[in-house]
Design a protein around this motif. Structure first.
Motif, mmCIF file in Angstrom:
data_model
loop_
_atom_site.group_PDB
_atom_site.id
_atom_site.type_symbol
_atom_site.label_atom_id
_atom_site.label_comp_id
_atom_site.label_asym_id
_atom_site.label_seq_id
_atom_site.Cartn_x
_atom_site.Cartn_y
_atom_site.Cartn_z
ATOM 1 N N LEU A 1 0.802 5.399 0.190
ATOM 2 C CA LEU A 1 0.056 6.631 0.475
ATOM 3 C C LEU A 1 0.887 7.787 -0.051
ATOM 4 O O LEU A 1 2.092 7.878 0.228
ATOM 5 C CB LEU A 1 -0.191 6.791 1.981
ATOM 6 C CG LEU A 1 -1.092 5.726 2.616
ATOM 7 C CD1 LEU A 1 -0.281 4.593 3.200
ATOM 8 C CD2 LEU A 1 -1.972 6.358 3.680
ATOM 9 N N TYR A 2 0.302 8.690 -0.817
ATOM 10 C CA TYR A 2 1.074 9.762 -1.436
ATOM 11 C C TYR A 2 0.225 11.028 -1.508
ATOM 12 O O TYR A 2 -0.995 11.000 -1.602
ATOM 13 C CB TYR A 2 1.552 9.351 -2.830
ATOM 14 C CG TYR A 2 0.463 9.010 -3.819
ATOM 15 C CD1 TYR A 2 0.096 9.891 -4.837
ATOM 16 C CD2 TYR A 2 -0.229 7.791 -3.740
ATOM 17 C CE1 TYR A 2 -0.892 9.585 -5.747
ATOM 18 C CE2 TYR A 2 -1.224 7.465 -4.639
ATOM 19 C CZ TYR A 2 -1.547 8.371 -5.643
ATOM 20 O OH TYR A 2 -2.541 8.074 -6.547
ATOM 21 N N ALA B 1 -7.506 -2.876 4.863
ATOM 22 C CA ALA B 1 -6.828 -1.713 4.304
ATOM 23 C C ALA B 1 -7.425 -0.413 4.823
ATOM 24 O O ALA B 1 -6.727 0.570 5.006
ATOM 25 C CB ALA B 1 -6.896 -1.744 2.776
ATOM 26 N N THR B 2 -8.737 -0.387 5.069
ATOM 27 C CA THR B 2 -9.376 0.861 5.501
ATOM 28 C C THR B 2 -9.005 1.221 6.930
ATOM 29 O O THR B 2 -9.209 2.344 7.358
ATOM 30 C CB THR B 2 -10.903 0.733 5.390
ATOM 31 O OG1 THR B 2 -11.321 -0.412 6.141
ATOM 32 C CG2 THR B 2 -11.313 0.577 3.938
ATOM 33 N N SER C 1 -3.068 0.532 -3.902
ATOM 34 C CA SER C 1 -2.670 -0.798 -3.436
ATOM 35 C C SER C 1 -2.202 -1.654 -4.602
ATOM 36 O O SER C 1 -2.743 -1.565 -5.713
ATOM 37 C CB SER C 1 -3.847 -1.493 -2.730
ATOM 38 O OG SER C 1 -4.272 -0.742 -1.603
ATOM 39 N N ARG D 1 3.555 0.840 2.956
ATOM 40 C CA ARG D 1 3.247 -0.184 3.955
ATOM 41 C C ARG D 1 3.068 -1.506 3.230
ATOM 42 O O ARG D 1 2.523 -1.555 2.135
ATOM 43 C CB ARG D 1 1.976 0.169 4.734
ATOM 44 C CG ARG D 1 2.101 1.499 5.503
ATOM 45 C CD ARG D 1 0.819 1.844 6.221
ATOM 46 N NE ARG D 1 0.900 3.132 6.857
ATOM 47 C CZ ARG D 1 1.383 3.331 8.094
ATOM 48 N NH1 ARG D 1 1.803 2.308 8.794
ATOM 49 N NH2 ARG D 1 1.430 4.535 8.597
ATOM 50 N N GLU E 1 0.845 -1.189 0.000
ATOM 51 C CA GLU E 1 0.000 0.000 0.000
ATOM 52 C C GLU E 1 0.885 1.246 0.000
ATOM 53 O O GLU E 1 1.811 1.362 0.809
ATOM 54 C CB GLU E 1 -0.915 0.019 1.220
ATOM 55 C CG GLU E 1 -1.918 1.163 1.165
ATOM 56 C CD GLU E 1 -2.870 1.133 2.337
ATOM 57 O OE1 GLU E 1 -4.086 1.097 2.117
ATOM 58 O OE2 GLU E 1 -2.378 1.158 3.486
ATOM 59 N N GLU F 1 -3.378 6.361 9.592
ATOM 60 C CA GLU F 1 -2.885 7.439 8.732
ATOM 61 C C GLU F 1 -1.498 7.873 9.182
ATOM 62 O O GLU F 1 -1.196 7.856 10.378
ATOM 63 C CB GLU F 1 -3.827 8.643 8.804
ATOM 64 C CG GLU F 1 -5.071 8.490 7.967
ATOM 65 C CD GLU F 1 -4.769 8.622 6.498
ATOM 66 O OE1 GLU F 1 -4.176 9.635 6.099
ATOM 67 O OE2 GLU F 1 -5.099 7.690 5.768
ATOM 68 N N PHE G 1 -3.716 12.634 1.936
ATOM 69 C CA PHE G 1 -3.073 11.475 1.320
ATOM 70 C C PHE G 1 -4.054 10.716 0.428
ATOM 71 O O PHE G 1 -5.234 10.561 0.755
ATOM 72 C CB PHE G 1 -2.538 10.529 2.395
ATOM 73 C CG PHE G 1 -1.199 10.918 2.941
ATOM 74 C CD1 PHE G 1 -0.035 10.558 2.275
ATOM 75 C CD2 PHE G 1 -1.103 11.659 4.107
ATOM 76 C CE1 PHE G 1 1.198 10.921 2.780
ATOM 77 C CE2 PHE G 1 0.122 12.019 4.621
ATOM 78 C CZ PHE G 1 1.281 11.649 3.952
ATOM 79 N N ARG G 2 -3.543 10.263 -0.712
ATOM 80 C CA ARG G 2 -4.269 9.320 -1.561
ATOM 81 C C ARG G 2 -3.639 7.945 -1.395
ATOM 82 O O ARG G 2 -2.459 7.839 -1.053
ATOM 83 C CB ARG G 2 -4.197 9.756 -3.021
ATOM 84 C CG ARG G 2 -5.086 10.957 -3.343
ATOM 85 C CD ARG G 2 -4.933 11.387 -4.786
ATOM 86 N NE ARG G 2 -3.805 12.296 -4.946
ATOM 87 C CZ ARG G 2 -3.412 12.788 -6.113
ATOM 88 N NH1 ARG G 2 -4.048 12.448 -7.217
ATOM 89 N NH2 ARG G 2 -2.390 13.605 -6.173
ATOM 90 N N THR G 3 -4.420 6.903 -1.646
ATOM 91 C CA THR G 3 -3.952 5.544 -1.395
ATOM 92 C C THR G 3 -4.028 4.713 -2.674
ATOM 93 O O THR G 3 -5.000 4.805 -3.437
ATOM 94 C CB THR G 3 -4.803 4.868 -0.301
ATOM 95 O OG1 THR G 3 -4.784 5.678 0.872
ATOM 96 C CG2 THR G 3 -4.268 3.492 0.030
#
Length: 501
Positions: free
Chosen positions: A5-6, A102-103, A17, A94, A3, A107, A13-15
């Protein structure tokens, strides 16, 4: 499961996977996570499987990849706490999180730098009026004290070195030069070129290279520019978007704001070596040979008027400083500069600096005004940082009326071109003088022309030294004394410079 996050700047953050590596980052359409920005390469970095976990590899990008504020070519194994920076993007990686959970992934911690910066700015707005009489060092100490008082909770959980590094970044951003502060501490850097807030180049050993450092925003860069010019009384705003100045250490600064600078504010800092540049240092740097240094030393002691010519960035100011350091201590020196860069250490020295007009358009003091005034200050030697206009006439007259041994620089590609430029600059003084009269003044005043050049290997060399030997058929005659052959310095017999003192 991997995963990522950026986010860019301080946005959310956007995720994304991925089932397995590799994961590619960049601006290209075929990357797995597409990042926008001028500083992002088509394929910038890549996540790969390593023997003990995920590895992050920089793919030869121009601006580099940082992990925990350090530039890396390869880093791993990655942990969830590692802070990855690609241009203006922040990333967290991660691994091993099942899709169903995942949810519930925690953060990443909020951007401490952005939070602290916002709070400090609010505090500084009220404090700056109280600090009006403090110098730069005192203001920095006050900001460090303010950080300790107000941002204790933001620094919680950090090691002592991490907290110190974060505090240094806040101070640099608020009252210093931002990311340029660490570059200014690098003594090998001779020029800093900020093309935009995300694009910084430096010159080391005569060669340019792009570095990974960047400003957080164009506004941050503009804040640094304003902090540079405000204390020295130079105006820079939308009505006057270009300005020249100098830093306290003598470095020359030029800045341009929008709209002339299309890509946003840009800044150029030219740094000069502190202290006296001795003959030994000049020889070790490859600028000249020991014999040439001895020749120039005798020329200065015999009070020959010397003009140093060359292109931009060729090292004229350094050579002028070297020549001025050869002047005997018993003589009185008056220096005239647009921005005080020479910083000589002579005991009997007066340094004069030009001044631009204020916002009302008055108060300007030109180089020519200062040269004329210098003649009334009983100088033994006059050193003009650079002749670029009508002051050339006053300089030639001073050389011809009892101020032998004066020094100056001129922008020119060859010694012959330097003579032509002097003719043009004399005409810029506003007098309709015949060319033959101007040439008689030049050949009578100038004894030696030293031509400096930045060679292809990055070394700044004195590629030619020529004596002015007279005038014939209306043409000033030059006699070459030293020249760079491409591999060594070669000499010919000097006409007038003997062994006498």
């Amino acid at each position: 499961m991997i995963e990522v996050l950026y986010r860019q700047g301080v946005s959310d953050f956007r995720t994304a996977s991925f089932q397995q590596a590799p994961v590619r980052f960049g601006s290209g359409k075929d990357t797995d996570i597409r990042l926008s920005g001028l500083s992002i390469s088509r394929l910038h970095a890549m996540l790969e499987d390593g023997p003990s976990g995920l590895m992050l590899r920089d793919m030869g990008s121009l601006t580099g990849t940082q992990v925990n504020q350090r530039a890396v070519s390869e880093y791993g194994p990655l942990s969830a706490s590692d802070d990855i920076r690609i241009g203006t993007w922040q990333l967290k990686v991660r691994q091993g999180v099942p899709p169903a959970l995942a949810t519930s992934v925690e953060e990443p911690q909020p951007d401490r730098f952005a939070i602290g910066l916002s709070r400090l700015r609010a505090q500084l707005d009220a404090k700056t009026r109280e600090w009006g009489s403090l110098n730069d060092s005192s203001i920095r100490l006050e900001v460090y004290a303010l950080i300790e008082q107000e941002l204790g909770e933001v620094l919680q959980g950090l090691t002592a070195s991490q907290a110190e590094s974060l505090a240094d970044r806040w101070v640099a951003e608020l009252v210093g030069l931002g990311p340029l502060e660490s570059i200014m501490r690098d003594t090998d850097v001779t020029e800093i070129m900020v093309n935009s807030s995300t694009e910084i180049f430096v010159e080391r050993f005569g060669r340019c290279e792009k570095i990974a450092a960047s400003f957080d925003s164009p506004q941050s860069l503009r804040g640094v520019i304003e902090r540079i010019f405000l204390p020295i009384g130079r105006r820079i705003d939308e009505a006057s978007p270009m300005a020249d100045g100098r830093l306290p250490d003598g470095s020359r600064v030029n800045a341009v704001l929008s709209p002339p600078a299309i890509g946003g504010p840009c800044l150029t800092i030219r740094r000069f070596t502190s202290g006296v540049y001795s003959s030994q240092k000049m020889v070790l740097a490859g600028t000249l040979s020991e014999e040439m240094a001895d020749y120039l030393c005798r020329a200065v002691h015999q009070r020959k008027n010397i003009v140093v010519c060359g292109g931009t960035g060729s090292g004229k100011t350094t050579t002028l400083k070297f020549l001025a350091s050869l002047i005997p201590e018993s003589e009185r020196i008056v220096t005239v500069e647009d921005a005080a860069e020479l910083q000589l250490t002579a005991s009997n020295l007066i340094a004069l600096e030009a001044r631009t007009a204020n916002q009302e358009g008055s108060g300007e003091i030109s180089i020519r005004d200062l040269v004329r005034n210098a003649l009334r200050m009983r100088p033994d030697r006059i050193v003009v940082g650079e002749c670029r206009g009508g002051e050339a006439l006053d300089m030639l007259q001073a050389m011809n009326t009892g101020h032998e041994g004066s020094l100056t620089t001129v922008h020119a590609n060859t010694p012959r071109d330097a003579l032509y430029r002097l003719e043009v600059m004399v005409l810029m003084a506003g007098f309709d003088l015949p060319i033959p009269v101007i040439r008689e003044q030049i050949q009578s005043a100038i004894g030696l022309i030293v031509h400096q050049q930045r060679c292809s290997d990055g070394v700044r060399r004195l590629v030619r030294i020529e004596e002015v030997s007279g005038i014939e058929s209306g043409v000033i005659q030059l006699h070459p004394v030293w020249e760079w052959s491409g591999s060594a310095f070669r000499s010919t017999e000097a006409l007038w410079l003997g062994d006498s003192d």
